[in-house]
Design a protein around this motif. Structure first.
Motif, short mmCIF file in Angstrom:
data_model
loop_
_atom_site.label_atom_id
_atom_site.label_comp_id
_atom_site.label_asym_id
_atom_site.label_seq_id
_atom_site.Cartn_x
_atom_site.Cartn_y
_atom_site.Cartn_z
N ASN A 12 0.72 -0.89 -0.18
CA ASN A 12 -0.15 -0.07 -0.19
C ASN A 12 1.01 1.02 0.03
O ASN A 12 1.06 1.78 -0.97
N LEU A 13 1.96 1.49 0.93
CA LEU A 13 2.87 2.13 0.55
C LEU A 13 3.66 2.27 -0.70
O LEU A 13 3.26 3.36 -1.18
N ASN A 14 3.82 1.53 -1.11
CA ASN A 14 4.38 1.72 -2.33
C ASN A 14 3.66 2.56 -3.08
O ASN A 14 3.99 3.00 -3.93
N GLN A 15 2.08 1.71 -3.37
CA GLN A 15 1.23 1.84 -4.55
C GLN A 15 1.28 3.60 -4.49
O GLN A 15 1.00 4.41 -5.35
N THR A 16 1.27 4.04 -3.23
CA THR A 16 0.80 6.13 -2.66
C THR A 16 1.57 6.77 -3.43
O THR A 16 2.02 6.98 -3.34
N ILE A 17 2.73 6.19 -2.48
CA ILE A 17 4.06 6.57 -2.71
C ILE A 17 4.37 6.78 -4.55
O ILE A 17 4.08 8.33 -5.72
N LYS A 18 3.61 6.01 -5.46
CA LYS A 18 3.91 5.61 -6.26
C LYS A 18 2.77 7.09 -7.26
O LYS A 18 3.21 7.60 -8.14
N LYS A 33 9.98 14.51 -3.18
CA LYS A 33 9.88 13.48 -4.01
C LYS A 33 11.32 12.72 -3.82
O LYS A 33 10.79 11.33 -3.82
N PHE A 34 12.57 13.11 -3.76
CA PHE A 34 13.74 12.56 -3.63
C PHE A 34 13.42 11.53 -2.42
O PHE A 34 14.03 10.54 -2.69
N LYS A 35 12.75 11.90 -1.84
CA LYS A 35 12.88 11.35 0.42
C LYS A 35 11.75 10.19 -0.63
O LYS A 35 12.56 8.73 -0.45
N LEU A 36 11.14 10.55 -1.07
CA LEU A 36 9.63 9.32 -1.50
C LEU A 36 10.54 8.03 -2.55
O LEU A 36 10.66 7.22 -2.79
N LEU A 37 10.58 8.47 -3.23
CA LEU A 37 11.79 8.15 -4.25
C LEU A 37 12.88 6.96 -3.07
O LEU A 37 12.33 5.45 -4.34
N GLY A 38 13.74 6.92 -2.38
CA GLY A 38 14.41 6.64 -1.50
C GLY A 38 13.28 4.94 -0.45
O GLY A 38 14.02 3.86 -0.89
N ILE A 39 13.26 5.66 -0.39
CA ILE A 39 11.43 4.84 0.06
C ILE A 39 11.21 3.76 -0.02
O ILE A 39 11.29 2.78 0.31
#
Length: 126
Positions: A12-18, A33-39
């Protein structure tokens, strides 16, 4: 920091970030956005492993469709149940992800919609 989540939470987290990253209309702060890509990168192994198993189960319980793809027909209630039952234990399993928790200042007023903030909740500091 290593945190433990269920695989379902990671998916779910991955889908939300995507969704956040792919939203071209949102004015997301570049650093955020950079932080989200790292996650996303830290969760990638778990997501790929799940997709591999899910695809194997589709092959196991599915049938060839007219277009040559393998699908589990909705009408085949038994196959759908077996498919879901085979994945539920995996989705509920605990996995470890190495992420820096997001601070409220990292997230709020950064162009993220409220429904996406809920999806980020498992990796936010209190």
């Amino acid at each position: 920091m290593d945190i433990t989540l269920t695989l379902g939470e990671v998916l779910n987290l991955n889908q939300t970030i995507k969704t956040i990253i792919d939203d071209n209309k949102a004015k997301i702060d570049p650093l955020f956005k950079f932080k989200l890509l790292g996650i996303m990168k830290s969760a990638e192994t778990h997501v790929v492993n799940f997709e591999t198993i899910r695809n194997e189960k589709i092959m196991e319980y599915g049938k060839e469709a007219d277009d040559g793809s393998i699908q589990i027909p909705k009408e085949d209630k038994e196959a759908v149940k077996q498919f879901n039952d085979s994945l539920i234990q995996i989705i509920n399993s605990q996995v470890t992800v190495n992420v820096d928790l997001l601070k409220a200042a990292d997230v709020f007023n950064k162009g993220v919609k409220a429904e996406h903030l809920i999806g980020l909740y498992p990796i936010m500091e209190e």
